[in-house]
Enzyme design. Structure first.
Site, PDB file in Angstrom:
ATOM      1  N   SER A  36     -11.196  -0.702  -1.143  1.00  0.00           N
ATOM      2  CA  SER A  36      -9.930  -0.612  -0.395  1.00  0.00           C
ATOM      3  C   SER A  36     -10.121  -0.856   1.094  1.00  0.00           C
ATOM      4  O   SER A  36      -9.227  -1.326   1.774  1.00  0.00           O
ATOM      5  CB  SER A  36      -9.342   0.800  -0.517  1.00  0.00           C
ATOM      6  OG  SER A  36      -8.597   0.943  -1.671  1.00  0.00           O
TER       7      SER A  36
ATOM      8  N   ASP B 230       0.846  -1.191   0.000  1.00  0.00           N
ATOM      9  CA  ASP B 230       0.000   0.000   0.000  1.00  0.00           C
ATOM     10  C   ASP B 230       0.882   1.241   0.000  1.00  0.00           C
ATOM     11  O   ASP B 230       1.998   1.198  -0.502  1.00  0.00           O
ATOM     12  CB  ASP B 230      -0.937  -0.036   1.226  1.00  0.00           C
ATOM     13  CG  ASP B 230      -2.286   0.610   0.935  1.00  0.00           C
ATOM     14  OD1 ASP B 230      -2.298   1.811   0.596  1.00  0.00           O
ATOM     15  OD2 ASP B 230      -3.318  -0.074   1.041  1.00  0.00           O
TER      16      ASP B 230
ATOM     17  N   HIS C 195      -3.852   6.383   2.966  1.00  0.00           N
ATOM     18  CA  HIS C 195      -4.507   5.133   2.579  1.00  0.00           C
ATOM     19  C   HIS C 195      -3.886   3.910   3.255  1.00  0.00           C
ATOM     20  O   HIS C 195      -4.587   3.031   3.763  1.00  0.00           O
ATOM     21  CB  HIS C 195      -4.390   5.036   1.049  1.00  0.00           C
ATOM     22  CG  HIS C 195      -5.189   3.987   0.385  1.00  0.00           C
ATOM     23  ND1 HIS C 195      -4.719   2.708   0.184  1.00  0.00           N
ATOM     24  CD2 HIS C 195      -6.419   4.010  -0.170  1.00  0.00           C
ATOM     25  CE1 HIS C 195      -5.628   2.011  -0.468  1.00  0.00           C
ATOM     26  NE2 HIS C 195      -6.677   2.774  -0.692  1.00  0.00           N
TER      27      HIS C 195
END
Length: 815
Positions: free
Chosen positions: A596, A160, A234
């Site tokens: 996600s 990620d 994220h």
């Protein structure tokens, strides 16, 4: 390896010669499948689902041998300084990433011993009350020793955007001490500025991969950070969903929204940063990260990333380099959860295809945030706003942004979106509610609610209303936390009610200037959530099936997605320097949506299953999650999915397996599934080899194994679902189940299907001793050709209470 995808080229100039990153595969087995035969090097391959001891002399010497071979090929072909090798891939695939000119790439293509040469391309991110919604604190954690042990000794790898290691969700002090980890051998990079390690006892590995990004000229060290530091938000968010500490106070703007926890709060985190805030990432970097994660010994991989677009050279979806590299990961016993993609609600929008991957769709859970604006004429207008209320029993004057400007500023900016306090007359705004326009700038991210809040604070206003006057169909509005009273009116008809009331109540002179503001209103309390029984539902953005076997979008004989998990408005850790969401810049937590967010829910729940059953294969864990999932919502009705109506408004329709796979995850039931549908590397190869239209040479290129056609048809692959994309007449498929309970149990088998397809199962019942496996068959027959899929299910009901369910989808054809 055929690895092309449409790729946005950012060329780096090398002495006026353009160069690109290419991924090259060469003949010879990688570590995962090398069975011996090269002079002086013993076999390193393992049986399916086994971990390799990567520190053994056998493995390290063969790895050195492969790297020397890569360097030798490049050294023989090209002058020193005319190329740059970025990575040697040794573990899951045998090859390298190299920065060369198109002419040099052509030379490589023509060189004997080179299997494939493909230009790199881009990938993108697929952007917490959920432990309670899933029943973890009451039903699951207590059985494994409470949250203090949930996920103990399991390592989850995250490919990620990195991690913010100082977040309380990842702290290891003030916690029960962690024991040593013997099976994980990942490295910990240091912060280049502070020289402190990115690891603690919770974060056990932290590395970053950016060679392809740098070579393409896309990497900016000032904002992308040449370290595992999350420059986006994220990565920290996904890691916290799966494995964040339990009971972390979720405070923002002086209000506590609850306590945050990961699904497996005791699991360790291993970070493999390959995504960056502005450009996403490059396949060469992502493949290097996955290869390293498996080499290091992660138990589970969480991937909230997918290819931007279909490859141009690989015809087969299952052999794109993502899926091909992940096949090696699963062979090494690593469970892989991947986001389905955010291209919904349209069919065939998945970016995750293969049977060895668990593809996760996104659900809306039961918690919603609502607010309302009360007008002086008694009307109440519904809207969104995670904000405190204006003072009770009191109305405030409403002023429109365009009516309270300082004279000079009107032409310079779009003042109505309230992004700049300096354009307003503070005297006219102070103590009043400011009405702003929700322009297109908010949709694209150049304007933010966070900046509206800053404007309101600066001017001393009592609150704000953002008014949506026109809306492009399908625009998604999410509530945003606000430190001051504020509301977003999303319904255009309600916005018109407000505008009409304001215009009637406001008197103006002949030039249009306001003489007196008489419109009034008050903003309600939007901080407390409302809980809905109509949950879970499939989120509008969640990518939908059918699954496709090639990039001309022909249907595959495999159901995708596999499972549904929460992915809408998920609270979790954020990094203060994260810019992925303009409304959360500088915050420690964020409330965001996407598949996600769904994938790490499954990664964390898989860690709980693996903790209980450490010897299980990735397929067995996936089966346990799928066969115990639910297709009923909290109100006892069949699951519904958000969809567009004819007028392009968002509506609810009956959901199908193409929306949710097997159903919504049920962690408590997954810990005791009764039966599992197991599969290993040979089964995955059989699925590939029997899929019509796949080139056997291509399969051999990726797997270094000749094809075996014993499976006869890909629908016979032992998945916990059945899909037949081209059913003509009658077709029988088989499934093998294994009893994983500790006692003998008799199962009765029943099936049902929509009327256009007949379904029969054989035998009607079977008894299995613990550890025993039995085969049953399912026969499907076309009754009428309707041109649409028919849906059904097979149920196995155990005499000791186990319930096992698999979805069935079939499309009937005349010939």
């Amino acid at each position: 390896m055929d690895m092309g995808m449409i790729f946005f080229v950012v060329s780096a100039l090398l002495v006026t010669v353009t160069a690109d990153v290419y991924i090259v595969t060469i003949e010879g087995d990688p570590i995962i499948s090398y069975k011996g035969g090269e002079n002086g090097y013993e076999a390193t391959a393992v049986e399916s689902d086994e971990k390799i001891d990567t520190s053994s002399e056998l493995v390290t010497s063969y790895a050195r041998h492969l790297e020397r071979k890569h360097d030798m090929i490049l050294g023989m072909l090209f002058e020193e300084g005319s190329y740059k090798k970025l990575y040697s891939y040794k573990h899951l695939i045998n090859g390298f990433a190299v920065h060369v000119s198109p002419e040099q790439a052509e030379t490589l293509r023509r060189t004997p011993g080179i299997k494939s040469v493909n230009k790199d391309w881009k990938v993108r991110r697929l952007t917490t009350h959920t432990p309670e919604f899933l029943g973890l604190p009451t039903d699951v954690w207590p059985t494994g020793g409470g949250f203090e042990r949930a996920g103990e000794d399991i390592v989850i790898g995250f490919v990620d955007s990195g991690i913010y290691p100082h977040h309380p969700s990842f702290a290891s002090h003030h916690r029960l001490p962690y024991g040593p980890l013997h099976h994980y051998k990942g490295k910990c990079e240091e912060d280049p500025h502070t020289k402190k390690s990115f690891c603690n006892r919770k974060i056990v590995g932290a590395q970053h991969f950016a060679e392809a990004a740098k070579a393409a000229g896309a990497f900016n060290p000032n904002i992308d950070y040449a370290s595992p530091m999350d420059g986006d938000g994220h990565g920290s968010h996904t890691a916290a969903i799966a494995a964040g500490n339990n009971g972390i106070p979720l405070r923002m703007h002086g209000y506590e929204f609850g306590r945050a926890s990961g699904m497996a709060p005791r699991a360790r985190i291993a970070v493999y940063k390959a995504l960056y805030r502005l450009f996403g990432g490059f396949v060469a970097d992502v493949v290097a990260a996955i290869d390293q994660a498996v080499h290091d010994g992660v138990d589970i991989l969480s991937l909230s990333v997918g290819p931007n677009s279909p490859p141009t050279t690989t015809k087969t979806t299952f052999l794109n380099p993502f899926d091909a590299t992940l096949l090696g990961a699963v062979k090494a016993g690593v469970f892989v959860a991947q986001a389905a993609g955010n291209g919904g609600p349209f069919p065939k929008t998945l970016v995750s295809y293969s049977p060895w991957i668990t593809t996760v769709a996104a659900a809306i859970d039961d918690r919603r945030y609502k607010n309302h604006l009360t007008l002086g004429n008694g009307k109440m207008l519904a809207g969104l706003g995670l904000s405190p209320s204006t003072r009770p029993h009191r109305l405030y004057t409403l002023v429109s942004a365009n009516d309270v400007l300082l004279d000079s500023s009107a032409s310079k900016y779009n003042p109505s979106d309230c992004q700049r306090p300096e354009v307003f007359n503070k005297k006219l705004v102070e103590g009043k509610i400011l009405l702003c326009g929700y322009s297109f700038n908010f949709v694209v991210g150049t304007a933010s609610i966070k900046k509206v809040v800053a404007t309101v604070k600066h001017l001393g206003a009592a609150g704000f209303v953002l008014v949506v006057e026109n809306v492009s169909p399908g625009t998604k509005f999410d509530p945003v936390p606000s430190a001051v009273p504020g509301i977003l009116i999303t319904d255009v008809s309600k916005s018109m009610d407000l505008i009409d009331y304001y215009n009637v109540s406001t008197t103006r002179d002949w030039t249009g200037r306001v003489k007196s503001f008489k419109a009034e209103g008050s903003i309600g309390d939007g901080l407390a959530p409302v809980y809905h029984k109509s949950a879970p539902q499939v989120a509008l953005f969640s990518a939908r099936g059918p699954n496709t076997k090639d990039f001309s979008f022909q249907d595959a004989d495999l159901l995708k997605p596999d499972i549904l998990a929460p992915g809408y408005l998920i609270w979790a850790a954020w990094c203060p320097n994260g810019t992925d969401e303009p409304n959360y810049v500088g915050e420690g937590f964020a409330l965001i949506s996407g598949t996600s967010m769904a994938a790490p829910h499954i990664a964390g729940i898989a860690a709980l299953v693996k903790q209980k059953y450490p010897q299980w294969s990735p397929a067995a864990i996936k089966s346990a999650l799928m066969t115990t999932s639910t297709v009923i919502d909290r109100a006892g009705r069949l699951l519904q999915a958000q969809q567009y109506s004819d007028t392009e408004a968002v509506t609810l329709v009956k959901a199908t397996p193409f929306d949710y796979g097997s159903g919504h995850v049920n962690p408590h039931a997954a810990l005791d599934p009764g039966l599992v549908f197991d599969a290993g590397y040979e089964d995955y190869l059989g699925f590939l080899c029997t899929t019509p239209g796949i080139d056997a040479h291509e399969i051999r290129n990726y797997t270094n194994t000749p094809c075996n056609y014993d499976m006869k048809h890909p629908s016979n692959f032992n998945a916990a679902s059945i899909a037949i994309s081209h059913l003509v007449g009658t077709q029988t498929v088989t499934r093998r189940v294994t009893n994983v309970a500790e006692v003998e149990e008799t199962y009765t088998i029943t099936a049902r299907m929509q009327p256009s397809t007949a379904i029969e199962v054989n035998p009607p019942a079977m008894t299995l001793r613990p550890g025993a496996s039995r085969i049953f068959s399912v026969t499907l027959t076309v009754r009428s050709v309707s041109g649409v899929y028919s849906f059904g299910e097979v149920k196995l009901k155990g005499s000791r209470g186990h319930k096992v369910r698999i979805p069935v989808v079939a499309l009937g054809h005349r010939h």
